[in-house]
Design a protein around this motif. Structure first.
Motif, short mmCIF file in Angstrom:
data_model
loop_
_atom_site.label_atom_id
_atom_site.label_comp_id
_atom_site.label_asym_id
_atom_site.label_seq_id
_atom_site.Cartn_x
_atom_site.Cartn_y
_atom_site.Cartn_z
N THR A 132 31.12 19.72 108.64
CA THR A 132 32.02 18.78 107.97
C THR A 132 31.66 17.37 108.45
OG1 THR A 132 33.63 18.88 109.77
CG2 THR A 132 33.86 20.52 108.00
N PRO A 133 32.22 16.34 107.82
CA PRO A 133 31.97 14.98 108.32
C PRO A 133 32.33 14.82 109.80
CG PRO A 133 32.90 14.86 106.13
CD PRO A 133 32.93 16.31 106.53
N ALA A 134 33.43 15.44 110.21
CA ALA A 134 33.81 15.36 111.63
C ALA A 134 32.77 16.06 112.51
CB ALA A 134 35.19 16.00 111.84
N PRO A 170 38.61 20.87 111.19
CA PRO A 170 37.45 21.78 111.12
C PRO A 170 36.14 21.03 111.38
CG PRO A 170 38.21 21.26 108.91
CD PRO A 170 39.22 20.66 109.86
N LEU A 171 35.23 21.72 112.06
CA LEU A 171 33.91 21.18 112.32
C LEU A 171 32.87 21.77 111.38
CD1 LEU A 171 34.04 21.32 116.22
CD2 LEU A 171 34.41 19.32 114.76
N PHE A 172 33.19 22.91 110.78
CA PHE A 172 32.29 23.58 109.83
C PHE A 172 33.03 23.95 108.55
CE2 PHE A 172 30.24 24.74 113.92
CZ PHE A 172 28.96 24.29 113.68
N ARG A 173 32.29 23.93 107.46
CA ARG A 173 32.74 24.58 106.22
C ARG A 173 32.16 25.98 106.22
NH1 ARG A 173 30.58 19.68 104.37
NH2 ARG A 173 32.14 18.11 103.80
N SER A 218 32.35 35.93 119.83
CA SER A 218 32.53 34.97 120.92
C SER A 218 32.18 33.56 120.49
CB SER A 218 31.68 35.37 122.13
OG SER A 218 32.09 36.60 122.67
N VAL A 219 31.07 33.44 119.74
CA VAL A 219 30.66 32.12 119.25
C VAL A 219 31.70 31.58 118.27
CG1 VAL A 219 28.92 30.87 117.93
CG2 VAL A 219 28.22 32.60 119.60
N SER A 220 32.13 32.44 117.34
CA SER A 220 33.11 32.02 116.35
C SER A 220 34.41 31.59 117.01
CB SER A 220 33.38 33.16 115.37
OG SER A 220 34.35 32.80 114.42
N GLU A 221 34.88 32.35 117.99
CA GLU A 221 36.12 32.01 118.67
C GLU A 221 35.99 30.72 119.47
OE1 GLU A 221 39.14 33.33 118.40
OE2 GLU A 221 38.25 34.57 116.81
N SER A 222 34.82 30.48 120.07
CA SER A 222 34.60 29.23 120.81
C SER A 222 34.68 28.02 119.89
CB SER A 222 33.25 29.27 121.52
OG SER A 222 33.24 30.21 122.57
N VAL A 223 34.08 28.15 118.71
CA VAL A 223 34.12 27.04 117.75
C VAL A 223 35.54 26.83 117.23
CG1 VAL A 223 33.33 26.24 115.49
CG2 VAL A 223 31.70 27.28 117.09
N LYS A 224 36.24 27.94 116.95
CA LYS A 224 37.63 27.82 116.49
C LYS A 224 38.50 27.14 117.53
CE LYS A 224 37.77 31.81 113.36
NZ LYS A 224 38.31 33.18 113.15
N ALA A 225 38.28 27.46 118.81
CA ALA A 225 39.04 26.83 119.88
C ALA A 225 38.75 25.33 119.94
CB ALA A 225 38.71 27.48 121.22
N LEU A 226 37.50 24.96 119.71
CA LEU A 226 37.12 23.54 119.70
C LEU A 226 37.77 22.83 118.52
CD1 LEU A 226 35.28 21.67 121.39
CD2 LEU A 226 33.42 22.21 119.80
N GLU A 227 37.79 23.48 117.37
CA GLU A 227 38.43 22.90 116.19
C GLU A 227 39.94 22.76 116.41
OE1 GLU A 227 35.57 24.36 112.54
OE2 GLU A 227 36.92 25.85 113.44
N HIS A 228 40.55 23.77 117.01
CA HIS A 228 41.99 23.71 117.29
C HIS A 228 42.29 22.58 118.27
CE1 HIS A 228 46.11 25.08 117.87
NE2 HIS A 228 45.91 25.03 119.19
N LEU A 229 41.43 22.40 119.26
CA LEU A 229 41.63 21.35 120.26
C LEU A 229 41.67 19.97 119.62
CD1 LEU A 229 41.72 20.55 123.30
CD2 LEU A 229 39.22 20.54 123.25
N HIS A 230 40.82 19.75 118.60
CA HIS A 230 40.72 18.43 117.98
C HIS A 230 41.43 18.34 116.63
CE1 HIS A 230 38.06 16.87 121.07
NE2 HIS A 230 37.43 18.02 121.05
#
Length: 315
Positions: A62-64, A50-53, A35-47
């Motif tokens: 990541t810098p972003a 990637p937010l994490f390496r 659930s946590v992983s999917e929430s972060v992936k959804a946030l990354e897809h929205l923007h």
């Protein structure tokens, strides 16, 4: 129109950044790792970035992600603060995290917490080391502490309340008590001081280097008891805040510095948060303590009083 990030997504992002692991973030949030992983992936897809390496060792921003983390933390904290503001009972039966360092943790924090507990026995107080990382100010900025005891003076965006002034002193063996303490005396022997890497000690190091000669031996000692034992064995002269020395060992004596220095000690919180029930309760306990004979005794011990304009700010 682009969809907005959800609070669940931002919570997952903040928790993952803090723990360095989706699995650990899941434990903190009470969710499944997927659930946590999917929430972060959804946030990354929205923007669209990637937010994490991701690696077998864990995750790093990541810098972003680094740029966005502060604002995500604000959103999450404001959401939590909203709940605390509208539900005073929840706030006063929840938790309060206080960052402090040893001298204030020994002399000032316990009587304030005693008053706080008598008034709000269900409020759980967590104490953390205020010298961690960049110090208590950063712990408050990062949301790791609700309030921090720290040395005031440097410009800050935090809401601050001065409490007391504390003089720096030189600590020597009692046998040297009658000998005058001069700048030459300080330059002639090793000086034992707390590490400059801790934010609360930076002012002392700047002060000493303003009049010490190049080549003066300055030895950094992290533990005050070790430092005082070294003084007892004539391994140097310690320069410490008076509160850190008290109670004074029988074998030692302390003298004002030949070039005076004092520190203003107080508390700091994020702007807008002092009105929250649990932080308001803490400030009220602090103010109540400042009206007691015990606080007057503390001021007498440190040999100084808060300047009048600072005292007014606490009323």
């Amino acid at each position: 129109m682009r969809s907005a990030a959800t609070l669940i997504q931002l919570r997952a992002f903040v928790a993952a950044a803090a723990t360095g692991s989706f699995g650990q973030a899941a434990i903190v949030l009470g969710l499944s790792p997927s659930s946590v992983s999917e929430s972060v992936k959804a946030l990354e897809h929205l923007h669209g970035q990637p937010l994490f390496r991701r690696s077998p060792r864990g995750i790093t921003l990541t810098p972003a992600g680094e740029q966005g983390l502060y604002y995500a933390q604000l959103v999450v904290q404001h959401s939590e603060d909203f709940a605390l503001a509208v539900d005073e009972r929840r706030a006063l039966e929840g938790s309060l995290t206080v960052a402090t360092f040893r001298s204030l943790g020994v002399h000032l924090l316990p009587p304030v917490l005693a008053l706080l507990r008598r008034r709000h026995p269900r409020l759980q107080v967590r104490i953390i080391d205020g010298t961690l990382g960049a110090g208590g100010e950063q712990l408050v900025q990062d949301g790791q502490a609700d309030v921090a005891f720290l040395e005031l003076g440097a410009p800050t965006s935090l809401f601050t309340l001065p409490v007391v002034q504390d003089d720096y002193v030189a600590v020597r063996v009692r046998a040297e008590e009658g000998q005058p303490l001069s700048v030459a005396t300080l330059r002639a022997q090793p000086l034992l001081v707390f590490p400059a890497e801790h934010a609360c000690n930076a002012g002392l190091h700047r002060h000493l280097h303003s009049f010490l000669l190049p080549g003066t031996v300055v030895q950094e000692i992290a533990d005050d008891e070790v430092m005082l034992s070294m003084v007892e064995h004539r391994l140097g002269l310690a320069v410490m805040p008076r509160l850190a020395v008290l109670p004074l060992r029988e074998s030692l004596t302390m003298s004002p510095l030949p070039v005076a220095l004092s520190r203003t000690l107080g508390v700091a919180m994020k702007p807008g948060r002092p009105g929250l029930p649990h932080l308001r309760a803490f400030v009220e306990a602090l103010r109540a303590y400042q009206t007691t004979p015990a606080f007057a005794d503390l001021q007498a011990l440190v040999g100084a009083h808060a300047p009048e304009h600072e005292t007014q700010a606490l009323r």
